[in-house]
Motif scaffolding. Structure first.
Motif, PDB file in Angstrom:
ATOM      1  N   LEU A 128      -6.434   2.014   4.324  1.00  0.00           N
ATOM      2  CA  LEU A 128      -6.183   3.215   4.813  1.00  0.00           C
ATOM      3  C   LEU A 128      -5.927   4.287   4.101  1.00  0.00           C
ATOM      4  O   LEU A 128      -6.126   5.450   4.401  1.00  0.00           O
ATOM      5  CB  LEU A 128      -5.159   3.032   5.954  1.00  0.00           C
ATOM      6  N   ALA A 129      -5.089   4.007   2.964  1.00  0.00           N
ATOM      7  CA  ALA A 129      -4.673   5.030   1.928  1.00  0.00           C
ATOM      8  C   ALA A 129      -5.853   5.430   1.163  1.00  0.00           C
ATOM      9  O   ALA A 129      -6.040   6.793   1.145  1.00  0.00           O
ATOM     10  CB  ALA A 129      -3.524   4.456   1.161  1.00  0.00           C
ATOM     11  N   LYS A 130      -7.052   4.562   0.948  1.00  0.00           N
ATOM     12  CA  LYS A 130      -8.059   5.024   0.055  1.00  0.00           C
ATOM     13  C   LYS A 130      -8.973   5.699   1.178  1.00  0.00           C
ATOM     14  O   LYS A 130      -9.413   6.959   0.727  1.00  0.00           O
ATOM     15  CB  LYS A 130      -9.018   3.836  -0.037  1.00  0.00           C
ATOM     16  N   GLU A 142     -22.024   6.363   0.775  1.00  0.00           N
ATOM     17  CA  GLU A 142     -21.909   6.168  -0.668  1.00  0.00           C
ATOM     18  C   GLU A 142     -20.407   6.189  -1.156  1.00  0.00           C
ATOM     19  O   GLU A 142     -19.957   5.598  -1.941  1.00  0.00           O
ATOM     20  CB  GLU A 142     -22.818   7.219  -1.184  1.00  0.00           C
ATOM     21  N   LEU A 143     -19.579   6.974  -0.489  1.00  0.00           N
ATOM     22  CA  LEU A 143     -18.190   7.275  -1.041  1.00  0.00           C
ATOM     23  C   LEU A 143     -17.604   6.148  -0.532  1.00  0.00           C
ATOM     24  O   LEU A 143     -16.849   5.238  -1.355  1.00  0.00           O
ATOM     25  CB  LEU A 143     -17.652   8.284  -0.234  1.00  0.00           C
ATOM     26  N   TYR A 144     -17.749   5.347   0.506  1.00  0.00           N
ATOM     27  CA  TYR A 144     -17.301   4.231   1.029  1.00  0.00           C
ATOM     28  C   TYR A 144     -17.617   2.975   0.158  1.00  0.00           C
ATOM     29  O   TYR A 144     -16.852   2.121  -0.339  1.00  0.00           O
ATOM     30  CB  TYR A 144     -17.710   3.846   2.480  1.00  0.00           C
ATOM     31  N   ILE A 145     -18.808   2.874  -0.213  1.00  0.00           N
ATOM     32  CA  ILE A 145     -19.145   1.962  -0.963  1.00  0.00           C
ATOM     33  C   ILE A 145     -18.604   2.121  -2.454  1.00  0.00           C
ATOM     34  O   ILE A 145     -18.206   1.241  -3.282  1.00  0.00           O
ATOM     35  CB  ILE A 145     -20.791   1.837  -1.170  1.00  0.00           C
ATOM     36  N   ARG A 146     -18.569   3.369  -2.995  1.00  0.00           N
ATOM     37  CA  ARG A 146     -17.977   3.570  -4.158  1.00  0.00           C
ATOM     38  C   ARG A 146     -16.645   3.126  -4.291  1.00  0.00           C
ATOM     39  O   ARG A 146     -16.163   2.480  -5.365  1.00  0.00           O
ATOM     40  CB  ARG A 146     -18.272   5.167  -4.587  1.00  0.00           C
ATOM     41  N   ASP A 147     -15.758   3.205  -3.217  1.00  0.00           N
ATOM     42  CA  ASP A 147     -14.322   3.061  -3.205  1.00  0.00           C
ATOM     43  C   ASP A 147     -14.193   1.965  -2.606  1.00  0.00           C
ATOM     44  O   ASP A 147     -12.675   1.324  -2.495  1.00  0.00           O
ATOM     45  CB  ASP A 147     -13.435   4.142  -2.672  1.00  0.00           C
ATOM     46  N   CYS A 180     -13.974   0.710   0.619  1.00  0.00           N
ATOM     47  CA  CYS A 180     -13.085   1.158   1.785  1.00  0.00           C
ATOM     48  C   CYS A 180     -13.860   1.367   2.885  1.00  0.00           C
ATOM     49  O   CYS A 180     -13.240   2.300   3.663  1.00  0.00           O
ATOM     50  CB  CYS A 180     -12.151   2.132   1.324  1.00  0.00           C
ATOM     51  N   HIS A 181     -14.690   0.567   3.580  1.00  0.00           N
ATOM     52  CA  HIS A 181     -15.334   1.045   4.875  1.00  0.00           C
ATOM     53  C   HIS A 181     -14.216   0.615   5.890  1.00  0.00           C
ATOM     54  O   HIS A 181     -13.604  -0.101   5.898  1.00  0.00           O
ATOM     55  CB  HIS A 181     -16.643  -0.129   4.958  1.00  0.00           C
TER      56      HIS A 181
END
Length: 143
Positions: free
Chosen positions: A14-16, A63-68, A70-71
């Motif tokens: 959740l923080a990410k 793409e951002l969720y995959i990069r970090d 954090c889905h």
């Protein structure tokens, strides 16, 4: 032992996700500008431009969720583990307290209480235990 590590993992996810929001907002503004320019060049209607904006924004966010890693669905893992555990523990306690008449477990529960609750198979008429359990659970969730 099971839910505490999952709760910590959920907190990190959740923080990410929260830290990604400013980046998503900035990318959405840039994408909105690019789509409007491209739409004027190609003569898109407002509906077509909105479609392309939403489609590309979903792609960028994925793409951002995959990069970090954090889905948002990963943050619901704790709930999917807690619900079956709660159901199983509730059914096990119910079966222990209302088991076969004369069973050893039921005899121990009916005579094993303390303070104002001497019979663990009877409901708490003072509501002290249910209310205190609810407050402790609320405290755990808030911490």
């Amino acid at each position: 032992a099971v839910t505490l590590p999952l709760a910590a993992h959920q907190g990190r996810l959740l923080a990410k996700l929260e830290n990604l929001q400013p980046e998503i907002k900035k990318l959405a503004e840039r994408l909105r500008y690019e789509v409007s320019v491209r739409g004027k060049q190609l003569g898109w209607s407002e509906k077509v431009a909105r479609f392309h904006f939403k489609k590309n924004l979903r792609r960028i966010i994925t793409e951002l969720y995959i990069r970090d890693n954090c889905h948002p669905f990963k943050a619901t893992l704790l709930v999917w583990v807690q619900i079956p555990m709660w159901v199983c523990v509730s059914l096990a306690l119910r079966n222990c307290s209302v088991g076969a008449i004369g069973s050893e477990v039921q005899e121990q529960l009916s005579a094993g209480g303390a303070l104002w609750f001497t019979d663990l198979t009877a409901p708490d008429s003072t509501w002290i235990l249910p209310v205190s359990l609810g407050l402790v659970n609320l405290l755990i969730v808030e911490v």
